[in-house]
Design a protein around this motif. Structure first.
Motif, PDB file in Angstrom:
ATOM      1  N   VAL A 172       2.872   5.262  -0.043  1.00  0.00           N
ATOM      2  CA  VAL A 172       1.991   6.045   0.439  1.00  0.00           C
ATOM      3  C   VAL A 172       2.692   6.747   1.945  1.00  0.00           C
ATOM      4  O   VAL A 172       2.509   7.789   2.163  1.00  0.00           O
ATOM      5  N   THR A 173       3.164   5.522   2.725  1.00  0.00           N
ATOM      6  CA  THR A 173       4.003   6.009   3.694  1.00  0.00           C
ATOM      7  C   THR A 173       4.973   6.883   3.625  1.00  0.00           C
ATOM      8  O   THR A 173       5.138   8.009   4.388  1.00  0.00           O
ATOM      9  N   GLN A 174       5.876   6.927   2.577  1.00  0.00           N
ATOM     10  CA  GLN A 174       6.647   7.872   2.140  1.00  0.00           C
ATOM     11  C   GLN A 174       6.216   9.273   1.870  1.00  0.00           C
ATOM     12  O   GLN A 174       6.615  10.043   2.463  1.00  0.00           O
ATOM     13  N   ILE A 175       5.098   9.475   1.196  1.00  0.00           N
ATOM     14  CA  ILE A 175       4.450  10.701   1.067  1.00  0.00           C
ATOM     15  C   ILE A 175       3.936  11.149   2.038  1.00  0.00           C
ATOM     16  O   ILE A 175       4.172  12.441   2.730  1.00  0.00           O
ATOM     17  N   LYS A 176       3.420  10.439   3.049  1.00  0.00           N
ATOM     18  CA  LYS A 176       2.644  11.062   4.292  1.00  0.00           C
ATOM     19  C   LYS A 176       3.862  11.226   5.099  1.00  0.00           C
ATOM     20  O   LYS A 176       3.817  12.370   5.988  1.00  0.00           O
ATOM     21  N   THR A 177       5.037  10.512   5.298  1.00  0.00           N
ATOM     22  CA  THR A 177       6.277  11.023   5.995  1.00  0.00           C
ATOM     23  C   THR A 177       6.863  12.190   5.552  1.00  0.00           C
ATOM     24  O   THR A 177       7.393  13.018   6.521  1.00  0.00           O
ATOM     25  N   TYR A 178       7.140  12.149   4.288  1.00  0.00           N
ATOM     26  CA  TYR A 178       8.153  13.348   3.936  1.00  0.00           C
ATOM     27  C   TYR A 178       7.667  14.504   3.130  1.00  0.00           C
ATOM     28  O   TYR A 178       8.293  15.304   2.685  1.00  0.00           O
ATOM     29  N   SER A 179       6.206  14.603   2.976  1.00  0.00           N
ATOM     30  CA  SER A 179       5.615  15.476   2.110  1.00  0.00           C
ATOM     31  C   SER A 179       4.690  16.460   2.818  1.00  0.00           C
ATOM     32  O   SER A 179       4.713  15.914   4.399  1.00  0.00           O
ATOM     33  N   TRP A 180       4.155  17.330   2.499  1.00  0.00           N
ATOM     34  CA  TRP A 180       3.235  18.256   3.268  1.00  0.00           C
ATOM     35  C   TRP A 180       1.981  17.665   3.450  1.00  0.00           C
ATOM     36  O   TRP A 180       1.449  16.844   2.722  1.00  0.00           O
ATOM     37  N   ASP A 181       1.281  18.136   4.462  1.00  0.00           N
ATOM     38  CA  ASP A 181       0.037  17.609   4.951  1.00  0.00           C
ATOM     39  C   ASP A 181      -1.000  17.582   3.888  1.00  0.00           C
ATOM     40  O   ASP A 181      -1.757  16.561   3.745  1.00  0.00           O
ATOM     41  N   ASN A 182      -1.115  18.639   3.048  1.00  0.00           N
ATOM     42  CA  ASN A 182      -2.154  18.802   2.153  1.00  0.00           C
ATOM     43  C   ASN A 182      -1.754  18.330   0.673  1.00  0.00           C
ATOM     44  O   ASN A 182      -2.312  18.396  -0.280  1.00  0.00           O
ATOM     45  N   ALA A 183      -0.933  17.426   0.490  1.00  0.00           N
ATOM     46  CA  ALA A 183      -0.267  16.789  -0.835  1.00  0.00           C
ATOM     47  C   ALA A 183      -1.403  15.986  -1.323  1.00  0.00           C
ATOM     48  O   ALA A 183      -2.133  15.189  -0.535  1.00  0.00           O
ATOM     49  N   GLN A 184      -1.956  16.020  -2.602  1.00  0.00           N
ATOM     50  CA  GLN A 184      -3.027  15.562  -3.197  1.00  0.00           C
ATOM     51  C   GLN A 184      -2.253  14.189  -3.889  1.00  0.00           C
ATOM     52  O   GLN A 184      -1.349  14.241  -4.672  1.00  0.00           O
ATOM     53  N   VAL A 185      -3.037  13.042  -4.151  1.00  0.00           N
ATOM     54  CA  VAL A 185      -2.634  11.941  -4.553  1.00  0.00           C
ATOM     55  C   VAL A 185      -3.436  11.271  -5.360  1.00  0.00           C
ATOM     56  O   VAL A 185      -4.903  11.177  -5.362  1.00  0.00           O
ATOM     57  N   ILE A 186      -3.080  10.827  -6.694  1.00  0.00           N
ATOM     58  CA  ILE A 186      -4.024   9.997  -7.565  1.00  0.00           C
ATOM     59  C   ILE A 186      -3.302   8.484  -7.834  1.00  0.00           C
ATOM     60  O   ILE A 186      -1.998   8.697  -7.964  1.00  0.00           O
ATOM     61  N   LEU A 187      -4.137   7.503  -7.641  1.00  0.00           N
ATOM     62  CA  LEU A 187      -3.182   6.112  -7.939  1.00  0.00           C
ATOM     63  C   LEU A 187      -3.562   5.813  -9.330  1.00  0.00           C
ATOM     64  O   LEU A 187      -4.765   5.837  -9.949  1.00  0.00           O
ATOM     65  N   VAL A 188      -2.644   5.331  -9.985  1.00  0.00           N
ATOM     66  CA  VAL A 188      -2.576   4.940 -11.387  1.00  0.00           C
ATOM     67  C   VAL A 188      -2.282   3.524 -11.724  1.00  0.00           C
ATOM     68  O   VAL A 188      -0.880   3.323 -11.274  1.00  0.00           O
ATOM     69  N   GLY A 189      -2.920   2.976 -12.398  1.00  0.00           N
ATOM     70  CA  GLY A 189      -2.448   1.493 -12.705  1.00  0.00           C
ATOM     71  C   GLY A 189      -2.022   1.764 -14.215  1.00  0.00           C
ATOM     72  O   GLY A 189      -2.743   1.871 -15.194  1.00  0.00           O
ATOM     73  N   ASN A 190      -0.689   1.606 -14.583  1.00  0.00           N
ATOM     74  CA  ASN A 190      -0.232   1.657 -15.971  1.00  0.00           C
ATOM     75  C   ASN A 190      -0.056   0.394 -16.627  1.00  0.00           C
ATOM     76  O   ASN A 190      -0.198  -0.533 -16.136  1.00  0.00           O
ATOM     77  N   LYS A 191       0.059   0.482 -17.900  1.00  0.00           N
ATOM     78  CA  LYS A 191      -0.015  -0.409 -18.862  1.00  0.00           C
ATOM     79  C   LYS A 191      -1.371  -1.153 -19.348  1.00  0.00           C
ATOM     80  O   LYS A 191      -1.438  -2.319 -19.532  1.00  0.00           O
ATOM     81  N   CYS A 192      -2.471  -0.464 -19.028  1.00  0.00           N
ATOM     82  CA  CYS A 192      -3.630  -0.886 -19.360  1.00  0.00           C
ATOM     83  C   CYS A 192      -3.893  -1.511 -20.754  1.00  0.00           C
ATOM     84  O   CYS A 192      -4.714  -2.106 -21.111  1.00  0.00           O
ATOM     85  N   ASP A 193      -2.901  -1.172 -21.585  1.00  0.00           N
ATOM     86  CA  ASP A 193      -2.979  -1.635 -22.905  1.00  0.00           C
ATOM     87  C   ASP A 193      -2.192  -3.207 -23.116  1.00  0.00           C
ATOM     88  O   ASP A 193      -2.598  -3.923 -24.148  1.00  0.00           O
ATOM     89  N   MET A 194      -1.811  -3.692 -22.044  1.00  0.00           N
ATOM     90  CA  MET A 194      -1.188  -5.070 -21.846  1.00  0.00           C
ATOM     91  C   MET A 194      -2.235  -5.967 -21.106  1.00  0.00           C
ATOM     92  O   MET A 194      -1.666  -6.468 -20.214  1.00  0.00           O
ATOM     93  N   GLU A 195      -3.509  -5.961 -21.401  1.00  0.00           N
ATOM     94  CA  GLU A 195      -4.410  -6.794 -20.818  1.00  0.00           C
ATOM     95  C   GLU A 195      -3.920  -8.273 -20.739  1.00  0.00           C
ATOM     96  O   GLU A 195      -4.349  -8.789 -19.751  1.00  0.00           O
ATOM     97  N   GLU A 196      -3.359  -8.792 -21.770  1.00  0.00           N
ATOM     98  CA  GLU A 196      -3.292 -10.075 -21.843  1.00  0.00           C
ATOM     99  C   GLU A 196      -1.882 -10.553 -20.672  1.00  0.00           C
ATOM    100  O   GLU A 196      -1.974 -11.659 -20.425  1.00  0.00           O
ATOM    101  N   GLU A 197      -1.490  -9.690 -20.255  1.00  0.00           N
ATOM    102  CA  GLU A 197      -0.293  -9.797 -19.229  1.00  0.00           C
ATOM    103  C   GLU A 197      -0.572  -9.293 -17.910  1.00  0.00           C
ATOM    104  O   GLU A 197       0.272  -9.215 -16.981  1.00  0.00           O
ATOM    105  N   ARG A 198      -1.933  -8.854 -17.793  1.00  0.00           N
ATOM    106  CA  ARG A 198      -2.422  -8.089 -16.528  1.00  0.00           C
ATOM    107  C   ARG A 198      -2.315  -9.305 -15.179  1.00  0.00           C
ATOM    108  O   ARG A 198      -2.672 -10.403 -15.404  1.00  0.00           O
ATOM    109  N   VAL A 199      -1.834  -8.743 -14.214  1.00  0.00           N
ATOM    110  CA  VAL A 199      -1.842  -9.611 -12.869  1.00  0.00           C
ATOM    111  C   VAL A 199      -2.596  -8.899 -11.943  1.00  0.00           C
ATOM    112  O   VAL A 199      -3.167  -9.433 -10.871  1.00  0.00           O
ATOM    113  N   VAL A 200      -2.711  -7.714 -12.035  1.00  0.00           N
ATOM    114  CA  VAL A 200      -3.426  -6.800 -10.948  1.00  0.00           C
ATOM    115  C   VAL A 200      -4.634  -6.025 -11.765  1.00  0.00           C
ATOM    116  O   VAL A 200      -4.607  -5.540 -12.599  1.00  0.00           O
ATOM    117  N   SER A 201      -5.907  -6.797 -11.065  1.00  0.00           N
ATOM    118  CA  SER A 201      -7.090  -6.256 -11.784  1.00  0.00           C
ATOM    119  C   SER A 201      -7.574  -4.917 -11.453  1.00  0.00           C
ATOM    120  O   SER A 201      -6.965  -4.179 -10.555  1.00  0.00           O
TER     121      SER A 201
END
Length: 126
Positions: free
Chosen positions: A22-51
């Protein structure tokens, strides 16, 4: 114009790196850049460590939308890309509504209602 900021739900370190990205985006990107946060590998529920709740909380803190996906199982992948495009288009539309001169290419452009400048060449019909 937009970023999909993705972390691996089975890897705490990747989640912890989101703030740095996020810091990199704010530093090196244009002011109006849009961001979506995505947690990937939701098919691996048994190995999940980030809720999913931690992901949502971080997204709320950053002021961005949150999704969980699985590239392997094709879960929410299309949805994330379509949503990012929608957000970018909405922001572009807001910018055009608040700054109509942008329709004509900004300060260097000419409004469509203005008459073209006279050409000094009498042989030119433009």
């Amino acid at each position: 114009m937009g970023f999909i900021l993705m972390y691996d739900i089975t890897n705490e370190e990747s989640f912890n790196s989101v703030q740095d990205w996020v810091t990199q985006i704010k530093t090196y990107s244009w002011d109006n850049a849009q961001v979506i946060l995505v947690g990937n590998k939701c098919d691996m529920e048994e190995e999940r460590v980030v809720s999913a709740e931690r992901g949502r909380q971080l997204a709320d803190q950053l002021g961005v939308e949150f999704y969980e996906t699985s590239a392997k199982e094709n879960i929410n992948v299309k949805t994330v890309f379509e949503r990012l495009v929608d957000i970018i288009c909405d922001k572009m539309s807001e910018s055009l509504d608040s700054e109509p001169a942008m329709l004509a290419g900004g300060a260097r452009g000419q409004r469509l209602t203005e008459q073209p400048q006279n050409n000094a060449n009498p042989n030119c019909n433009c």
